[in-house]
Design a protein around this motif. Sequence first.
Motif, PDB file in Angstrom:
ATOM      1  N   ASP A   1     -70.081 -84.383 -75.279  1.00 39.12           N
ATOM      2  CA  ASP A   1     -70.699 -84.298 -73.950  1.00 39.12           C
ATOM      3  C   ASP A   1     -69.892 -83.411 -73.004  1.00 39.12           C
ATOM      4  O   ASP A   1     -70.450 -82.777 -72.108  1.00 39.12           O
ATOM      5  CB  ASP A   1     -70.848 -85.692 -73.338  1.00 39.12           C
ATOM      6  N   ASP A   2     -68.574 -83.364 -73.201  1.00 38.51           N
ATOM      7  CA  ASP A   2     -67.725 -82.519 -72.358  1.00 38.51           C
ATOM      8  C   ASP A   2     -67.920 -81.037 -72.648  1.00 38.51           C
ATOM      9  O   ASP A   2     -67.810 -80.198 -71.747  1.00 38.51           O
ATOM     10  CB  ASP A   2     -66.242 -82.863 -72.572  1.00 38.51           C
ATOM     11  N   HIS A  30     -73.342 -77.883 -73.280  1.00 36.57           N
ATOM     12  CA  HIS A  30     -74.196 -77.805 -72.094  1.00 36.57           C
ATOM     13  C   HIS A  30     -75.613 -77.461 -72.538  1.00 36.57           C
ATOM     14  O   HIS A  30     -75.824 -76.485 -73.246  1.00 36.57           O
ATOM     15  CB  HIS A  30     -73.663 -76.753 -71.120  1.00 36.57           C
ATOM     16  N   ARG A  31     -76.570 -78.242 -72.110  1.00 31.17           N
ATOM     17  CA  ARG A  31     -77.958 -78.071 -72.536  1.00 31.17           C
ATOM     18  C   ARG A  31     -78.756 -77.300 -71.491  1.00 31.17           C
ATOM     19  O   ARG A  31     -78.902 -77.741 -70.356  1.00 31.17           O
ATOM     20  CB  ARG A  31     -78.609 -79.440 -72.759  1.00 31.17           C
ATOM     21  N   GLU A  32     -79.204 -76.128 -71.878  1.00 30.47           N
ATOM     22  CA  GLU A  32     -80.115 -75.294 -71.092  1.00 30.47           C
ATOM     23  C   GLU A  32     -79.478 -74.657 -69.855  1.00 30.47           C
ATOM     24  O   GLU A  32     -79.929 -73.611 -69.401  1.00 30.47           O
ATOM     25  CB  GLU A  32     -81.371 -76.081 -70.661  1.00 30.47           C
ATOM     26  N   GLU A  33     -78.479 -75.260 -69.250  1.00 31.00           N
ATOM     27  CA  GLU A  33     -77.795 -74.649 -68.118  1.00 31.00           C
ATOM     28  C   GLU A  33     -76.320 -75.018 -68.179  1.00 31.00           C
ATOM     29  O   GLU A  33     -75.955 -76.049 -68.758  1.00 31.00           O
ATOM     30  CB  GLU A  33     -78.390 -75.101 -66.776  1.00 31.00           C
ATOM     31  N   PHE A  34     -75.485 -74.170 -67.592  1.00 28.54           N
ATOM     32  CA  PHE A  34     -74.043 -74.368 -67.693  1.00 28.54           C
ATOM     33  C   PHE A  34     -73.510 -75.074 -66.465  1.00 28.54           C
ATOM     34  O   PHE A  34     -73.738 -74.647 -65.331  1.00 28.54           O
ATOM     35  CB  PHE A  34     -73.322 -73.024 -67.876  1.00 28.54           C
ATOM     36  N   ASP A  35     -72.805 -76.173 -66.694  1.00 27.40           N
ATOM     37  CA  ASP A  35     -72.206 -76.945 -65.618  1.00 27.40           C
ATOM     38  C   ASP A  35     -70.823 -77.383 -66.082  1.00 27.40           C
ATOM     39  O   ASP A  35     -70.706 -78.320 -66.871  1.00 27.40           O
ATOM     40  CB  ASP A  35     -73.073 -78.165 -65.280  1.00 27.40           C
ATOM     41  N   PRO A  36     -69.765 -76.699 -65.647  1.00 25.96           N
ATOM     42  CA  PRO A  36     -68.416 -76.994 -66.156  1.00 25.96           C
ATOM     43  C   PRO A  36     -68.037 -78.459 -65.973  1.00 25.96           C
ATOM     44  O   PRO A  36     -68.421 -79.105 -64.993  1.00 25.96           O
ATOM     45  CB  PRO A  36     -67.520 -76.090 -65.305  1.00 25.96           C
ATOM     46  N   THR A  37     -67.287 -78.986 -66.935  1.00 24.61           N
ATOM     47  CA  THR A  37     -66.835 -80.368 -66.863  1.00 24.61           C
ATOM     48  C   THR A  37     -65.314 -80.415 -66.979  1.00 24.61           C
ATOM     49  O   THR A  37     -64.691 -79.498 -67.513  1.00 24.61           O
ATOM     50  CB  THR A  37     -67.434 -81.201 -68.018  1.00 24.61           C
TER      51      THR A  37
END
Length: 228
Positions: free
Chosen positions: A201-202, A205-212
């Motif tokens: 999960d870290d 990224h599915r369909e869009e990028f969101d840094p974790t």
Amino acid sequence: MEFDDAVRTRRSVHEYSDEAVDEGTIEAVFERVRYSPSSYNLQPWEFLVLTEDGNRERLQEVAYGQEHVADAPVAVAVLGNTDPSAHAEAVAEDQLRKGYLPDEEAKEGLLETIDGMAERDETENRVWTTRSTALAGMTLMHAARAEGLSTCPVGGFDGDALQAEFDIDDQYEPVMLVTMGHAAPNAADTNTPRKFRRTVDDIVHREEFDPTEAELEDEVLTESYATQ
């Protein structure tokens, strides 16, 4: 060894036993390495394999004195050819013969494309060869593990000094070093807890990028830490 076991039990090992690695095993490792993928299938990698004590000690000097570079029975300098056209003729002819290219004109078109790549600036081609050659470096470590060996990738070394010490042409980019051998009894292995790995999960990224940000959670340790 099954691939899943090879991946899960691989460790970066710094301590090696005195047991030698026979030539047949080294050959078997590189027989797998040659199937690594590369851009346009141009296979820019070359490997300087060092098994003689004196040569590994020379390599240790350019690796800032790291002891495991000389202590391992095998040390490998992973090199990438920065000229994309170096093997282009053989690669293109193979694709023509096997039907990947429809005709001679298509082959010449491919060669022109690769020649255009070769004319790029030095920095671009250093990045190009590093991307493909690093894939072969990882294959090397997994292939070695499948043979029951341990490895460690080494990024701390002086590339210019390596080229000078071993008379490696400037056309080749030193991508990494890899030590290889049988792990010493006290070395990190599958009986020690695996170091922290970020979760799926870290990193996905599915369909869009969101840094974790990495979060360390308590793990339930089992008898076989390799599965963690």
